[in-house]
Design a protein around this motif. Structure first.
Motif, PDB file in Angstrom:
ATOM      1  N   SER A  97       0.817  -0.788   0.265  1.00 20.70           N
ATOM      2  CA  SER A  97       0.171   0.253   0.214  1.00 20.70           C
ATOM      3  C   SER A  97       1.035   0.422  -0.270  1.00 20.70           C
ATOM      4  O   SER A  97       1.254   1.739   1.024  1.00 20.70           O
ATOM      5  N   PHE A 133      -9.513   3.658  -1.295  1.00 20.28           N
ATOM      6  CA  PHE A 133     -10.286   2.971  -0.418  1.00 20.28           C
ATOM      7  C   PHE A 133     -10.259   1.039  -1.078  1.00 20.28           C
ATOM      8  O   PHE A 133      -9.611   0.454  -0.007  1.00 20.28           O
ATOM      9  N   LYS A 134      -9.976   1.233  -1.851  1.00 21.15           N
ATOM     10  CA  LYS A 134      -9.684  -0.625  -1.917  1.00 21.15           C
ATOM     11  C   LYS A 134      -8.423  -1.194  -2.135  1.00 21.15           C
ATOM     12  O   LYS A 134      -8.134  -2.717  -0.987  1.00 21.15           O
ATOM     13  N   LYS A 135      -7.348  -0.195  -1.743  1.00 26.19           N
ATOM     14  CA  LYS A 135      -6.207  -0.827  -1.022  1.00 26.19           C
ATOM     15  C   LYS A 135      -6.381  -0.672   0.718  1.00 26.19           C
ATOM     16  O   LYS A 135      -5.782  -1.613   1.827  1.00 26.19           O
ATOM     17  N   LEU A 136      -7.668   0.248   1.206  1.00 29.11           N
ATOM     18  CA  LEU A 136      -7.396   0.259   2.637  1.00 29.11           C
ATOM     19  C   LEU A 136      -8.225  -0.846   3.109  1.00 29.11           C
ATOM     20  O   LEU A 136      -8.442  -1.707   3.914  1.00 29.11           O
ATOM     21  N   GLU A 137      -9.134  -1.173   2.606  1.00 27.72           N
ATOM     22  CA  GLU A 137     -10.558  -2.536   2.100  1.00 27.72           C
ATOM     23  C   GLU A 137      -9.640  -3.741   2.511  1.00 27.72           C
ATOM     24  O   GLU A 137      -9.658  -4.627   3.257  1.00 27.72           O
ATOM     25  N   ASP A 138      -7.924  -3.812   1.728  1.00 28.35           N
ATOM     26  CA  ASP A 138      -7.452  -4.958   0.999  1.00 28.35           C
ATOM     27  C   ASP A 138      -6.144  -4.950   2.872  1.00 28.35           C
ATOM     28  O   ASP A 138      -6.758  -6.302   3.069  1.00 28.35           O
ATOM     29  N   SER A 140      -7.334  -4.066   5.231  1.00 29.92           N
ATOM     30  CA  SER A 140      -7.857  -3.939   6.305  1.00 29.92           C
ATOM     31  C   SER A 140      -8.505  -6.289   6.295  1.00 29.92           C
ATOM     32  O   SER A 140      -8.389  -7.158   7.811  1.00 29.92           O
ATOM     33  N   LYS A 141      -8.801  -6.235   5.455  1.00 30.77           N
ATOM     34  CA  LYS A 141      -9.017  -7.605   5.639  1.00 30.77           C
ATOM     35  C   LYS A 141      -7.686  -8.912   5.528  1.00 30.77           C
ATOM     36  O   LYS A 141      -8.167  -9.617   6.440  1.00 30.77           O
ATOM     37  N   VAL A 179      -9.215  -0.573  13.253  1.00 34.44           N
ATOM     38  CA  VAL A 179      -9.511  -1.662  12.381  1.00 34.44           C
ATOM     39  C   VAL A 179      -8.962  -3.158  13.194  1.00 34.44           C
ATOM     40  O   VAL A 179     -10.197  -3.888  12.718  1.00 34.44           O
ATOM     41  N   SER A 180      -8.002  -3.429  12.651  1.00 33.80           N
ATOM     42  CA  SER A 180      -7.702  -4.872  13.258  1.00 33.80           C
ATOM     43  C   SER A 180      -7.334  -4.787  14.960  1.00 33.80           C
ATOM     44  O   SER A 180      -6.961  -6.025  14.902  1.00 33.80           O
TER      45      SER A 180
END
Length: 266
Positions: A97, A133-138, A140-141, A179-180
């Motif tokens: 990221s 946001f896609k990077k943040l979502e990846d 986070s997951k 988040v994590s």
């Protein structure tokens, strides 16, 4: 400590933004100061936590500001991160990221970069001026569902600009912690690693080295951790209120790096 100590320094390690320039504006005293160091027979290097740009990007940026620099004049958190990854996780597949410049820096060192979270073996966070946001979502997951090594280039909360500041890698890392519950291993300043790599490269001792920057929690603490002369300049992020409240104290406080010129010429 007296500023005459600069006459004993053989290697000056400079932070850039907030120390030598601000955004795209070169401080008027910077070039004379760098020339004075050379005339004194010492060496300087540019050490930065900003992983959004490659060394070649920085060479071009400084050239536009009027400073001639070569590849070996720099040590970035991207380079230090690559050094750490090669030593600790050789051959691993990285999810980065970060900017394209950071990815290219890591690929240059032989790493495979992926956008596939199933193939990812190590997560790398940088100061990402191309953040989506896609990077943040990846990320986070992966942090919430996997137990992967999690590395960040630098802990800076903000990056100074001509209008104020923008969120840096540390701020995004805090957001992902919310988040994590997981925090990364930070590689850049205040770790001593970057200063130690520079000293090893030039062949000098900590007592012959000065680390100069505008932040206490990264620049000054890096110098302290490396056993070097830790110098704070008040031309960037730090205020006198922040300095007074800080547990970490620099060996010297300067209004700006023009005082180095004055000390070497006196």
């Amino acid at each position: 400590m007296d500023k005459s100590v600069f006459k004993k320094i053989k290697l000056f390690l400079f932070d850039q933004d907030g120390t030598l320039y601000l955004g795209n504006r070169l401080y008027p005293f910077t070039i004379e100061m760098l020339e004075t160091i050379k005339a004194h027979g010492a060496k300087y290097m540019f050490v930065t936590n900003n992983s959004s740009k490659s060394v070649n990007d920085y060479i071009k940026k400084l050239a536009k500001l009027g400073i001639t620099a070569e590849y070996d004049d720099f040590l970035t958190s991207s380079q230090a991160t690559a050094f750490y990854l090669k030593k600790t996780y050789p051959g691993k597949v990285l999810y980065v990221s970060g900017t394209q410049s950071l990815k290219e820096e890591l690929m240059r060192e032989g790493f495979e970069i992926t956008d596939d979270i199933e193939k990812t073996e190590v997560i790398v966070m940088g100061f990402d001026t191309e953040l989506t946001f896609k990077k943040l979502e990846d990320v986070s997951k992966m942090l919430c569902t996997k137990d992967l090594p999690y590395i960040a280039t630098n802990p800076d909360y903000v990056c100074p600009t001509e209008f104020g500041s923008v969120p840096d890698c540390g701020s995004v890392s805090d957001m992902l912690f919310n988040v994590s519950g997981k925090r990364p291993l930070f590689i850049g300043k205040p770790s001593a690693l970057m200063a130690q790599l520079a000293m090893e490269k030039v062949g000098v001792k900590p007592e012959e080295t000065a680390v100069i920057g505008d932040r206490i929690y990264t620049d000054v603490k890096s110098g302290l951790n490396a056993g070097a002369l830790a110098v704070l300049v008040m031309s960037g992020e730090t205020t006198y209120e922040i300095l007074e409240a800080s547990e970490d104290k620099p060996h010297l406080v300067l209004k700006d790096v023009s005082e180095i010129t004055e000390a070497l010429k006196s």
